[in-house]
Design a protein around this motif. Structure first.
Motif, PDB file in Angstrom:
ATOM      1  N   UNK A 179       0.835  -1.195   0.000  1.00 21.02           N
ATOM      2  CA  UNK A 179       0.000   0.000   0.000  1.00 21.02           C
ATOM      3  C   UNK A 179       0.872   1.249   0.000  1.00 21.02           C
ATOM      4  N   UNK A 180       2.186   1.039   0.175  1.00 20.04           N
ATOM      5  CA  UNK A 180       3.148   2.136   0.131  1.00 20.04           C
ATOM      6  C   UNK A 180       4.003   2.039  -1.118  1.00 20.04           C
ATOM      7  N   UNK A 181       5.333   1.939  -0.921  1.00 17.68           N
ATOM      8  CA  UNK A 181       6.266   1.885  -2.048  1.00 17.68           C
ATOM      9  C   UNK A 181       7.129   0.642  -1.941  1.00 17.68           C
ATOM     10  N   UNK A 182       7.178  -0.107  -3.039  1.00 19.11           N
ATOM     11  CA  UNK A 182       7.965  -1.330  -3.094  1.00 19.11           C
ATOM     12  C   UNK A 182       8.892  -1.230  -4.306  1.00 19.11           C
ATOM     13  N   UNK A 183      10.209  -1.243  -4.053  1.00 22.45           N
ATOM     14  CA  UNK A 183      11.186  -1.015  -5.112  1.00 22.45           C
ATOM     15  C   UNK A 183      12.058  -2.253  -5.286  1.00 22.45           C
ATOM     16  N   UNK A 184      12.174  -2.704  -6.534  1.00 22.13           N
ATOM     17  CA  UNK A 184      13.098  -3.786  -6.921  1.00 22.13           C
ATOM     18  C   UNK A 184      12.813  -5.093  -6.196  1.00 22.13           C
ATOM     19  N   UNK A 185      11.549  -5.436  -6.084  1.00 27.45           N
ATOM     20  CA  UNK A 185      11.196  -6.739  -5.523  1.00 27.45           C
ATOM     21  C   UNK A 185      11.365  -7.817  -6.579  1.00 27.45           C
ATOM     22  N   UNK A 186      11.726  -9.028  -6.147  1.00 28.98           N
ATOM     23  CA  UNK A 186      11.851 -10.178  -7.030  1.00 28.98           C
ATOM     24  C   UNK A 186      10.948 -11.285  -6.519  1.00 28.98           C
ATOM     25  N   UNK A 187      10.041 -11.758  -7.383  1.00 24.00           N
ATOM     26  CA  UNK A 187       9.087 -12.788  -7.002  1.00 24.00           C
ATOM     27  C   UNK A 187       9.390 -14.072  -7.763  1.00 24.00           C
ATOM     28  N   UNK A 188       9.546 -15.157  -7.019  1.00 21.68           N
ATOM     29  CA  UNK A 188       9.794 -16.452  -7.632  1.00 21.68           C
ATOM     30  C   UNK A 188       8.482 -17.135  -7.963  1.00 21.68           C
ATOM     31  N   UNK A 189       8.587 -18.306  -8.611  1.00 19.50           N
ATOM     32  CA  UNK A 189       7.400 -19.066  -8.977  1.00 19.50           C
ATOM     33  C   UNK A 189       6.557 -19.376  -7.744  1.00 19.50           C
ATOM     34  N   UNK A 190       5.269 -19.102  -7.830  1.00 20.09           N
ATOM     35  CA  UNK A 190       4.361 -19.370  -6.720  1.00 20.09           C
ATOM     36  C   UNK A 190       4.221 -18.223  -5.746  1.00 20.09           C
ATOM     37  N   UNK A 191       5.003 -17.172  -5.906  1.00 19.32           N
ATOM     38  CA  UNK A 191       4.890 -15.992  -5.049  1.00 19.32           C
ATOM     39  C   UNK A 191       3.877 -15.020  -5.633  1.00 19.32           C
ATOM     40  N   UNK A 192       3.341 -14.145  -4.778  1.00 17.33           N
ATOM     41  CA  UNK A 192       2.341 -13.184  -5.261  1.00 17.33           C
ATOM     42  C   UNK A 192       2.575 -11.815  -4.650  1.00 17.33           C
ATOM     43  N   UNK A 193       2.180 -10.817  -5.428  1.00 12.27           N
ATOM     44  CA  UNK A 193       2.270  -9.425  -5.000  1.00 12.27           C
ATOM     45  C   UNK A 193       0.933  -8.754  -5.277  1.00 12.27           C
ATOM     46  N   UNK A 194       0.452  -8.006  -4.284  1.00 14.45           N
ATOM     47  CA  UNK A 194      -0.790  -7.249  -4.453  1.00 14.45           C
ATOM     48  C   UNK A 194      -0.511  -5.789  -4.150  1.00 14.45           C
ATOM     49  N   UNK A 195      -0.784  -4.939  -5.137  1.00 15.67           N
ATOM     50  CA  UNK A 195      -0.576  -3.499  -4.982  1.00 15.67           C
ATOM     51  C   UNK A 195      -1.955  -2.853  -4.882  1.00 15.67           C
ATOM     52  N   UNK A 196      -2.288  -2.366  -3.713  1.00 13.58           N
ATOM     53  CA  UNK A 196      -3.613  -1.797  -3.484  1.00 13.58           C
ATOM     54  C   UNK A 196      -3.626  -0.310  -3.821  1.00 13.58           C
TER      55      UNK A 196
END
Length: 297
Positions: A179-196
């Motif tokens: 809900x804030x700021x996310x910089x240079x994240x890396x998501x592997x297979x099966x991971x999830x990211x939600x940007x509200x």
């Protein structure tokens, strides 16, 4: 053999009493040194680690304020370690029901958040290199900063409005809630990211099987979709998305300047093939040049 005299008997009795007294005192001292657990270094957690003090390997089952330095502490159920201004907590282990709270001016380094543990980064606080196991959580409040966090399966990192995280690594089953700021994240297979709504994810890398969901009011900038999936909902915005091999960009909102990365396929391999390819390109240039000259005449 010398006969017993009154002097020798009296001296023997006096020496025996003194010996017994000394042996009792020595036994009590050894028992105090070896049996009592509170005497062992690091086994007793202080209520306050003062500035300039260092605490090593303590077990924390109640509240502790850290103004100095702690190394290798363990926070158990019901325990809270408060790292305040000037305090530095290194290699802390937070177990089930335990909590580590980082306040303004405090720093946590290499915290390990176990099953059911919690790491809270408040305004002005910083957490570096934390690892989060199954059902563990990192909560970054407004003004807090988390860098280099690794989230394993079942763990999560929650970035509130005004909070920020950099270089987060989310493994299979991990959750990155922004809900804030996310910089240079890396998501592997099966991971999830939600940007509200109000959140921004910048330079996110989605590897094969990873998912990023951009909700209405959220935004993704410079996402690198390498086999993962970017889902842009209605009312959400994405810009400068790069799609690699197998990358999917599902857009119901807006995605500006999206592009698919050009894959260079070398048709001719080996030195001989490269030489023939160069000769072909030179021949093409000559044919075009002569063709243009004839046309001009």
């Amino acid at each position: 053999m010398k006969p017993f005299t009154w002097r020798r008997v009296h001296a023997g009795r006096a020496f025996g009493r003194r010996y017994r007294r000394c042996s009792r005192l020595l036994g009590m001292l050894l028992a105090a040194l070896t049996v009592q657990p509170w005497f062992a270094p690091g086994a007793f957690a202080q209520s306050t680690v003062a500035a300039g003090d260092t605490e090593t390997g303590a077990t924390i089952g109640a509240n502790e304020d850290v103004l100095g330095t702690t190394i290798g502490d363990s926070v158990t159920a019901g325990g809270v370690q408060n790292v305040r201004s000037g305090g530095v907590a290194s290699s802390t282990s937070v177990g089930t029901g335990g909590e580590q709270a980082i306040f303004a001016g405090g720093v946590a380094q290499s915290t390990s958040v176990g099953i059911g543990g919690l790491l809270v980064v408040s305004s002005g606080g910083a957490a570096r290199g934390a690892t989060v196991d199954s059902t563990g959580a990192v909560s970054v409040a407004a003004g807090g900063v988390a860098s280099g966090t690794t989230v394993s399966g079942g763990g999560r990192i929650d970035i509130s409005a005004g909070g920020s995280a950099t270089r987060t690594t989310v493994l299979s089953g991990g959750v990155d809630s922004v809900a804030g700021t996310d910089i240079s994240a890396t998501l592997s297979s099966g991971a999830s990211q939600t940007v509200s709504s109000g959140g921004t994810a910048s330079a996110t890398t989605l590897l094969g099987g990873a998912q990023s969901f951009i909700d209405s009011g959220g935004s993704a900038v410079g996402a690198n979709v390498d086999g993962g999936t970017l889902n842009v909902s209605a009312g959400a915005n994405a810009t400068r998305t790069t799609l690699g091999a197998g990358g999917i960009d599902n857009v119901a909102g807006t995605d500006l300047s999206a592009r698919r990365r050009r894959r260079h396929v070398e048709r001719l391999v080996g030195r001989c093939g490269e030489r023939k390819h160069d000769q072909w390109r030179q021949g093409e240039r000559r044919r075009r040049w002569f063709g243009n000259r004839r046309g001009s005449q």
